[in-house]
Design a protein around this motif. Structure first.
Motif, short mmCIF file in Angstrom:
data_model
loop_
_atom_site.label_atom_id
_atom_site.label_comp_id
_atom_site.label_asym_id
_atom_site.label_seq_id
_atom_site.Cartn_x
_atom_site.Cartn_y
_atom_site.Cartn_z
N VAL A 89 -13.55 -8.70 -15.71
CA VAL A 89 -12.49 -7.69 -15.90
C VAL A 89 -12.15 -7.05 -14.56
O VAL A 89 -12.97 -7.00 -13.65
CB VAL A 89 -12.91 -6.61 -16.92
CG1 VAL A 89 -12.95 -7.18 -18.32
CG2 VAL A 89 -14.26 -5.99 -16.56
N ARG A 90 -10.92 -6.57 -14.50
CA ARG A 90 -10.39 -5.99 -13.26
C ARG A 90 -9.66 -4.68 -13.54
O ARG A 90 -9.44 -4.32 -14.70
CB ARG A 90 -9.45 -6.99 -12.57
CG ARG A 90 -10.12 -8.29 -12.18
CD ARG A 90 -9.13 -9.31 -11.64
NE ARG A 90 -9.80 -10.55 -11.22
CZ ARG A 90 -10.13 -11.53 -12.06
NH1 ARG A 90 -9.82 -11.43 -13.34
NH2 ARG A 90 -10.75 -12.61 -11.60
N GLU A 91 -9.27 -4.01 -12.47
CA GLU A 91 -8.53 -2.75 -12.56
C GLU A 91 -7.42 -2.81 -13.61
O GLU A 91 -6.59 -3.72 -13.61
CB GLU A 91 -7.91 -2.44 -11.18
CG GLU A 91 -6.87 -1.36 -11.14
CD GLU A 91 -7.44 0.05 -11.11
OE1 GLU A 91 -6.70 1.00 -11.38
OE2 GLU A 91 -8.64 0.20 -10.82
N GLY A 92 -7.42 -1.84 -14.51
CA GLY A 92 -6.37 -1.73 -15.50
C GLY A 92 -6.57 -2.53 -16.77
O GLY A 92 -5.83 -2.34 -17.75
N ASP A 93 -7.57 -3.42 -16.79
CA ASP A 93 -7.82 -4.19 -18.01
C ASP A 93 -8.29 -3.25 -19.13
O ASP A 93 -8.89 -2.20 -18.89
CB ASP A 93 -8.91 -5.24 -17.77
CG ASP A 93 -8.39 -6.45 -17.00
OD1 ASP A 93 -7.17 -6.55 -16.79
OD2 ASP A 93 -9.22 -7.29 -16.59
N LYS A 94 -8.00 -3.65 -20.36
CA LYS A 94 -8.43 -2.92 -21.55
C LYS A 94 -9.43 -3.79 -22.31
O LYS A 94 -9.17 -4.97 -22.56
CB LYS A 94 -7.25 -2.59 -22.46
CG LYS A 94 -6.09 -1.88 -21.77
CD LYS A 94 -6.43 -0.46 -21.36
CE LYS A 94 -5.20 0.24 -20.80
NZ LYS A 94 -5.52 1.61 -20.31
N VAL A 95 -10.56 -3.20 -22.66
CA VAL A 95 -11.60 -3.91 -23.39
C VAL A 95 -11.77 -3.21 -24.74
O VAL A 95 -12.03 -2.00 -24.79
CB VAL A 95 -12.93 -3.89 -22.61
CG1 VAL A 95 -14.05 -4.50 -23.45
CG2 VAL A 95 -12.78 -4.62 -21.28
N ASN A 96 -11.62 -3.94 -25.82
CA ASN A 96 -11.74 -3.36 -27.16
C ASN A 96 -13.04 -3.81 -27.82
O ASN A 96 -13.25 -5.00 -28.06
CB ASN A 96 -10.55 -3.78 -28.02
CG ASN A 96 -9.27 -3.10 -27.56
OD1 ASN A 96 -9.08 -1.91 -27.80
ND2 ASN A 96 -8.40 -3.84 -26.89
N ILE A 97 -13.92 -2.84 -28.06
CA ILE A 97 -15.22 -3.10 -28.69
C ILE A 97 -15.50 -1.98 -29.68
O ILE A 97 -15.33 -0.80 -29.35
CB ILE A 97 -16.38 -3.15 -27.68
CG1 ILE A 97 -15.98 -3.79 -26.36
CG2 ILE A 97 -17.58 -3.89 -28.27
CD1 ILE A 97 -16.99 -3.56 -25.26
N LEU A 98 -15.97 -2.33 -30.86
CA LEU A 98 -16.38 -1.35 -31.88
C LEU A 98 -15.31 -0.28 -32.10
O LEU A 98 -15.59 0.92 -32.10
CB LEU A 98 -17.71 -0.69 -31.49
CG LEU A 98 -18.91 -1.62 -31.30
CD1 LEU A 98 -20.16 -0.81 -31.01
CD2 LEU A 98 -19.12 -2.48 -32.55
#
Length: 251
Positions: A89-98
């Protein structure tokens, strides 16, 4: 979500966020054993691992955890690809967990590829910002770290600073060596001393609190400038930040 800290090594914290169903996210597991113990005791089921940078005390437990839970997604910067990361992952990425969304913030300074993960109110900032201090500059420059601090300082005051080390007392002692009569620092020092005397954690701190007691966030502070200018003539906040970091290195 519930926030938990797992002590590791001498002064590390491995952070765990769990939901009401017992699913959890593990942040910077420097060693596997205390994590596996906590997972068993709390009957947590890990869903993902978040890594902030490549240093061993943040990634050393990843491969063992993947052996136990081979389906885990490991999010981390490019510099952690050989440490077990399988989702860069890099700057500005969105990670969706739980059902939570984490924004990736690039924060070079401690390492060149260091990142933070922010999901209101939690900021998992690894070795970038500590309570009362900032990380050592192993790969980046003071200007890098200053810029990273400015990014983090744009977050809301209620942001919880979930850093990876119990460095608060030493950081406050350093700050008091610079501004010994500062009321905010002295009050916080008393509070921190009380907590540590009981072997209790000083973390997480809040960004609002850090704006009061973290000199690395106070580089425009008039009292700080006056004190520093008894030794030198620095005016720019980036220069003051660099001066503080150099002083802290030898404190």
């Amino acid at each position: 979500m519930n926030l938990n800290s797992i002590p590791a090594f001498q002064d590390n914290y491995i952070w765990v966020l769990n939901d009401e169903q017992g699913k959890c996210i593990i942040v910077d597991p420097g060693e596997a054993e205390p994590v596996l113990k906590a997972l068993e005791e709390n009957q947590w089921q890990p869903e993902a691992i978040l890594l902030t940078h490549h240093h061993h005390d943040h990634v050393g437990g990843v491969k063992e955890l993947l052996k136990k839970y081979p389906g885990l997604v490991v999010y981390g910067p490019e510099e952690t690809q050989d440490k077990g990361t399988n989702r860069v992952v890099r700057e500005g990425d969105k990670v969706n967990i739980l059902k939570s969304e984490f924004t990736v913030i690039a924060t070079p300074g401690h390492t060149l590829g260091h990142i933070c993960f922010y999901s209101k109110p939690y900021l998992f900032c690894g070795d970038t910002m500590f309570s009362g201090g900032c990380g050592r500059l192993f790969e980046g420059t003071a200007e890098n770290m200053y810029d990273s601090f400015q990014k983090l300082n744009h977050l809301p005051a209620e942001t919880l600073i979930c850093c990876a080390h119990e460095y608060t007392l030493s950081n406050i002692k350093f700050s008091l060596s610079i501004l010994p009569e500062d009321d905010e620092l002295n009050q916080y020092c008393r509070k921190v001393n009380e907590l540590r005397a009981k072997n209790q954690s000083t973390l997480p701190s809040s960004l609002g609190n850090e704006r009061k007691i973290n000199l690395f966030l106070r580089t425009n502070d008039v009292d700080l400038k006056e004190k520093i200018n008894k030794e030198t003539n620095l005016q720019q906040p980036q220069q003051i930040f660099a001066w503080l970091r150099t002083k802290k290195d030898t404190f």
